[in-house]
Design a protein around this motif. Structure first.
Motif, PDB file in Angstrom:
ATOM      1  N   ASP A 164       3.137  27.858 -34.162  1.00  0.00           N
ATOM      2  CA  ASP A 164       3.004  28.805 -34.393  1.00  0.00           C
ATOM      3  C   ASP A 164       2.430  29.469 -35.692  1.00  0.00           C
ATOM      4  O   ASP A 164       3.072  28.634 -36.782  1.00  0.00           O
ATOM      5  N   ALA A 192      -0.692  29.999 -25.180  1.00  0.00           N
ATOM      6  CA  ALA A 192       0.862  31.099 -24.795  1.00  0.00           C
ATOM      7  C   ALA A 192       0.553  32.235 -26.047  1.00  0.00           C
ATOM      8  O   ALA A 192       1.254  32.539 -26.965  1.00  0.00           O
ATOM      9  N   LEU A 194      -0.820  48.391 -34.437  1.00  0.00           N
ATOM     10  CA  LEU A 194       0.636  47.819 -34.944  1.00  0.00           C
ATOM     11  C   LEU A 194       0.979  46.869 -33.597  1.00  0.00           C
ATOM     12  O   LEU A 194       1.183  46.594 -32.430  1.00  0.00           O
ATOM     13  N   TYR A 195       0.489  45.703 -34.041  1.00  0.00           N
ATOM     14  CA  TYR A 195       0.350  44.031 -32.854  1.00  0.00           C
ATOM     15  C   TYR A 195       0.823  43.594 -33.449  1.00  0.00           C
ATOM     16  O   TYR A 195       2.487  42.829 -33.044  1.00  0.00           O
ATOM     17  N   GLY A 213       1.824  34.999 -20.315  1.00  0.00           N
ATOM     18  CA  GLY A 213       1.843  35.890 -21.250  1.00  0.00           C
ATOM     19  C   GLY A 213       0.876  36.906 -21.250  1.00  0.00           C
ATOM     20  O   GLY A 213      -0.362  36.944 -20.159  1.00  0.00           O
ATOM     21  N   ALA A 216       6.203  38.429 -20.018  1.00  0.00           N
ATOM     22  CA  ALA A 216       5.752  37.306 -21.045  1.00  0.00           C
ATOM     23  C   ALA A 216       7.231  36.685 -20.591  1.00  0.00           C
ATOM     24  O   ALA A 216       6.491  34.772 -20.744  1.00  0.00           O
ATOM     25  N   LEU A 231      15.284  41.021 -23.759  1.00  0.00           N
ATOM     26  CA  LEU A 231      14.625  39.994 -24.298  1.00  0.00           C
ATOM     27  C   LEU A 231      14.276  39.762 -25.614  1.00  0.00           C
ATOM     28  O   LEU A 231      14.149  38.466 -26.158  1.00  0.00           O
TER      29      LEU A 231
HETATM   30  C1  LIG Z   1       3.824  47.987 -30.432  1.00  0.00           C
HETATM   31  C2  LIG Z   1       3.763  46.908 -29.444  1.00  0.00           C
HETATM   32  C3  LIG Z   1       5.411  47.900 -27.885  1.00  0.00           C
HETATM   33  C4  LIG Z   1       5.489  46.740 -27.140  1.00  0.00           C
HETATM   34  N1  LIG Z   1       6.453  47.508 -26.284  1.00  0.00           N
HETATM   35  C5  LIG Z   1       6.615  46.591 -25.807  1.00  0.00           C
HETATM   36  C6  LIG Z   1       7.595  47.433 -24.451  1.00  0.00           C
HETATM   37  O1  LIG Z   1       9.085  48.487 -24.762  1.00  0.00           O
HETATM   38  N2  LIG Z   1       8.720  47.062 -23.455  1.00  0.00           N
HETATM   39  C7  LIG Z   1       7.897  45.740 -23.187  1.00  0.00           C
HETATM   40  O2  LIG Z   1       8.269  44.598 -22.178  1.00  0.00           O
HETATM   41  N3  LIG Z   1       6.511  44.528 -23.530  1.00  0.00           N
HETATM   42  C8  LIG Z   1       6.518  45.978 -25.315  1.00  0.00           C
HETATM   43  N4  LIG Z   1       4.925  45.076 -25.421  1.00  0.00           N
HETATM   44  C9  LIG Z   1       4.351  43.934 -24.604  1.00  0.00           C
HETATM   45  C10 LIG Z   1       4.963  42.824 -25.441  1.00  0.00           C
HETATM   46  O3  LIG Z   1       5.534  42.914 -26.886  1.00  0.00           O
HETATM   47  C11 LIG Z   1       3.451  41.399 -25.082  1.00  0.00           C
HETATM   48  O4  LIG Z   1       3.668  41.356 -23.559  1.00  0.00           O
HETATM   49  C12 LIG Z   1       4.655  40.336 -25.332  1.00  0.00           C
HETATM   50  O5  LIG Z   1       5.476  39.926 -26.959  1.00  0.00           O
HETATM   51  C13 LIG Z   1       3.651  39.101 -25.225  1.00  0.00           C
HETATM   52  O6  LIG Z   1       4.130  38.359 -25.540  1.00  0.00           O
HETATM   53  P1  LIG Z   1       3.084  36.706 -25.488  1.00  0.00           P
HETATM   54  O7  LIG Z   1       4.338  35.296 -26.185  1.00  0.00           O
HETATM   55  O8  LIG Z   1       2.701  36.583 -24.634  1.00  0.00           O
HETATM   56  O9  LIG Z   1       2.855  36.784 -27.043  1.00  0.00           O
HETATM   57  P2  LIG Z   1       3.192  37.410 -28.912  1.00  0.00           P
HETATM   58  O10 LIG Z   1       4.547  38.058 -28.319  1.00  0.00           O
HETATM   59  O11 LIG Z   1       1.594  38.101 -29.011  1.00  0.00           O
HETATM   60  O12 LIG Z   1       3.122  35.810 -29.567  1.00  0.00           O
HETATM   61  C14 LIG Z   1       1.734  34.911 -29.354  1.00  0.00           C
HETATM   62  C15 LIG Z   1       2.399  34.256 -30.646  1.00  0.00           C
HETATM   63  O13 LIG Z   1       1.005  33.443 -30.905  1.00  0.00           O
HETATM   64  C16 LIG Z   1       0.525  33.745 -32.121  1.00  0.00           C
HETATM   65  N5  LIG Z   1      -0.491  32.403 -33.093  1.00  0.00           N
HETATM   66  C17 LIG Z   1      -1.137  33.620 -32.188  1.00  0.00           C
HETATM   67  N6  LIG Z   1      -2.676  33.318 -32.642  1.00  0.00           N
HETATM   68  C18 LIG Z   1      -2.313  31.489 -33.044  1.00  0.00           C
HETATM   69  C19 LIG Z   1      -3.075  31.037 -33.364  1.00  0.00           C
HETATM   70  N7  LIG Z   1      -4.376  30.438 -34.102  1.00  0.00           N
HETATM   71  N8  LIG Z   1      -2.398  29.825 -34.423  1.00  0.00           N
HETATM   72  C20 LIG Z   1      -1.026  29.792 -34.226  1.00  0.00           C
HETATM   73  N9  LIG Z   1      -0.190  30.634 -33.306  1.00  0.00           N
HETATM   74  C21 LIG Z   1      -1.130  31.626 -32.800  1.00  0.00           C
HETATM   75  C22 LIG Z   1       1.357  34.464 -32.488  1.00  0.00           C
HETATM   76  O14 LIG Z   1       2.021  34.473 -34.179  1.00  0.00           O
HETATM   77  C23 LIG Z   1       2.499  34.946 -31.702  1.00  0.00           C
HETATM   78  O15 LIG Z   1       4.062  34.359 -32.313  1.00  0.00           O
HETATM   79  C24 LIG Z   1       4.468  45.773 -26.421  1.00  0.00           C
HETATM   80  C25 LIG Z   1       3.794  45.347 -27.419  1.00  0.00           C
HETATM   81  C26 LIG Z   1       3.279  46.220 -28.592  1.00  0.00           C
HETATM   82  C27 LIG Z   1       2.384  45.774 -29.632  1.00  0.00           C
END
Ligand SMILES: Cc1cc2nc3c(=O)[nH]c(=O)nc-3n(C[C@H](O)[C@H](O)[C@H](O)COP(=O)(O)OP(=O)(O)OC[C@H]3O[C@@H](n4cnc5c(N)ncnc54)[C@H](O)[C@@H]3O)c2cc1C
Length: 423
Positions: A41, A112, A132-133, A306, A327, A392
């Motif tokens: 990551d 992911a 806000l991400y 995810g 996710a 979570l």
């Molecule tokens: C403001 C906000 C509020 C939310 N509220 C809710 C909620 O209330 N309930 C709910 O269920 N969901 C909510 N979500 C959605 C939820 O957070 C996401 O669906 C979830 O985090 C997705 O998980 P993921 O593992 O797919 O991606 P992420 O959590 O985005 O993880 C991806 C990872 O990849 C890494 N990465 C990216 N690009 C690279 C690269 N090029 N090289 C190395 N590493 C990299 C990042 O650093 C990150 O750690 C919210 C999202 C946001 C933004």
């Protein structure tokens, strides 16, 4: 393709790109597998995105939503963690390239990398909006708002120019949660922090392009949300599209110009930019289409999970939303399936267990819609939101901390995270 050890007795390498809910879920399911697990990551922490708005509004401090990734693998001997930026994925050569690490070949890949903000080409958004991400986004927004109030305290003249006004774009969960939390920060805390600042002139406006807020929810929830926002003093403008943004003004397509020195962008996401280079035909929102086992079609050794994946729910035949529980469950399924394949066991298609769609508007004001259509609002929904989101969090320690922080904020209305630290 060899599933277990190769002819040299080498364990298969499972390369997990991304340490979000999906990547961590996948890697942890491989704990007992006879595999070499590598997690990469770009950050050294796992971000708990659902609570970013609480960092942005000073309710939680940074460590409550950013957990060291290495910590999550202390008990997993077959896993290694690296902090580096993934720069390219060669699906034909089965090899991933990084900013600084040597390129790594893989036997199985878990893609992911999540999603990123989509400004839809709105003029000035990339330069002046506050998305806000990420944790950095949340801290940046918090610092910006705090500085605006400090400036208004020193120079009250800036208030009339919109220094304290915030425009939040997007009538979905991110926009509504942020608008509600900012309004509580303004009314509950800043009025006391800045007794000489005319807080009545500080406006929070929520702008949504569609005809209504929360289109994914039923009518009773939408009506409740409008009331809850109005009670907190948030002005809602629906059917309005943002045309351009400057540091001091937000211009809508209708011609209205809103004086605001802060614009929070909660209006759209797209798959991680790296997906564009994979040579795949992408689904809506630049997401990777996957089969029922979450593999990229024609690449049985590559799993996409995810936010970056377009996963079709077996029950409803609809693409699942970008949510933490989707996710986590999809990541865990990919990890388990890979472990089963390595052990030459039968694998199963992914089944999503829907715990309901939910969001928080403010303290004691949440909304929940269950799969069958049943809805909850107010304090009961807040409790349900808390229960689902605590699950979570990555460790029990994080859960205990969150309960203390949430209870503390509920009882005292205090927001101890509202300080700015110069580095
Ligand atoms: C403001 C906000 C509020 C939310 N509220 C809710 C909620 O209330 N309930 C709910 O269920 N969901 C909510 N979500 C959605 C939820 O957070 C996401 O669906 C979830 O985090 C997705 O998980 P993921 O593992 O797919 O991606 P992420 O959590 O985005 O993880 C991806 C990872 O990849 C890494 N990465 C990216 N690009 C690279 C690269 N090029 N090289 C190395 N590493 C990299 C990042 O650093 C990150 O750690 C919210 C999202 C946001 C933004």
């Amino acid at each position: 393709m060899a599933t277990g050890h190769d002819g040299n007795g080498r364990r298969p390498r499972v390369l997990v790109l991304g340490g979000g809910f999906a990547g961590i879920g996948a890697a942890q399911q491989l704990k007992k597998s006879d595999a070499e697990v590598v997690v990469v990551d770009k950050h050294d922490y796992h971000t708990f995105q659902p609570l970013l708005y609480q960092v942005a509004t000073g309710l939680l401090e940074q460590p409550a939503v950013g957990h060291p990734i290495r910590d999550l693998f202390h008990g997993q001997d077959n896993a290694r963690v690296h902090q580096d930026q993934v720069t390219a994925v060669d699906l034909d050569a089965r090899r991933v390239t990084f900013d600084e690490l040597e390129p790594l070949p893989y036997d199985y890949l878990v893609f992911a990398l999540g999603a990123e903000v989509n400004f839809f080409g709105v003029e000035g958004a990339a330069d002046h909006a506050f998305p806000l991400y990420t944790l950095a986004d949340a801290v940046r927004l918090k610092d910006h708002v705090l500085r605006a109030w400090e400036e208004a305290d020193r120079k009250p003249g800036v208030i009339e120019d919109g220094a304290l006004n915030v425009v939040v774009v997007g009538g979905g969960p991110t926009g509504i949660e942020t608008a509600g939390a900012l309004a509580e920060l303004y009314n509950g805390v800043f009025r006391k922090d800045y007794p000489d600042v005319s807080a009545d002139q500080a406006k929070i406006t929520l702008v949504e392009a569609g005809p209504e807020l929360f289109p994914m929810f039923k009518e009773d929830i939408r009506a409740y949300t409008e009331k809850a926002l109005a009670k907190r003093g948030v002005e809602v403008m629906t059917g309005e599209v943002v045309e351009s943004i400057t540091p001091l003004r937000v211009t809508l397509k209708s011609g209205t110009v809103l004086p605001a020195h802060t614009l929070v962008w909660g209006a759209g996401l797209q798959g991680n930019a790296l997906v564009q280079s994979l040579g795949l035909e992408l689904e809506r929102g630049n997401r990777i289409g996957v089969d029922s086992e979450l593999r990229i079609p024609a690449r049985p050794e590559v799993y996409a999970v995810g936010d970056v994946a377009a996963i079709t729910d077996q029950k409803t035949n609809q693409v699942l939303p970008q949510l933490g529980s989707v996710a986590l469950q999809s990541g865990e399924h990919a990890g388990k399936t890979i472990a089963d394949r390595i052990a030459d066991k039968e694998t199963k298609p992914f089944k999503y267990h829907d715990k309901g769609t939910m969001a928080t508007i403010g303290r004691g004001a949440a909304v929940v819609q269950m799969l069958g259509g049943r809805t909850m609002k107010g304090k009961t929904a807040s409790l349900a939101w808390g229960t689902v989101h605590l699950a979570l969090l990555p460790t029990n320690e994080d859960r205990a901390k969150a309960v203390v922080d949430w209870a503390g904020a509920g009882l005292t209305h205090q927001r101890s995270g509202r300080i700015t630290v110069e580095t």
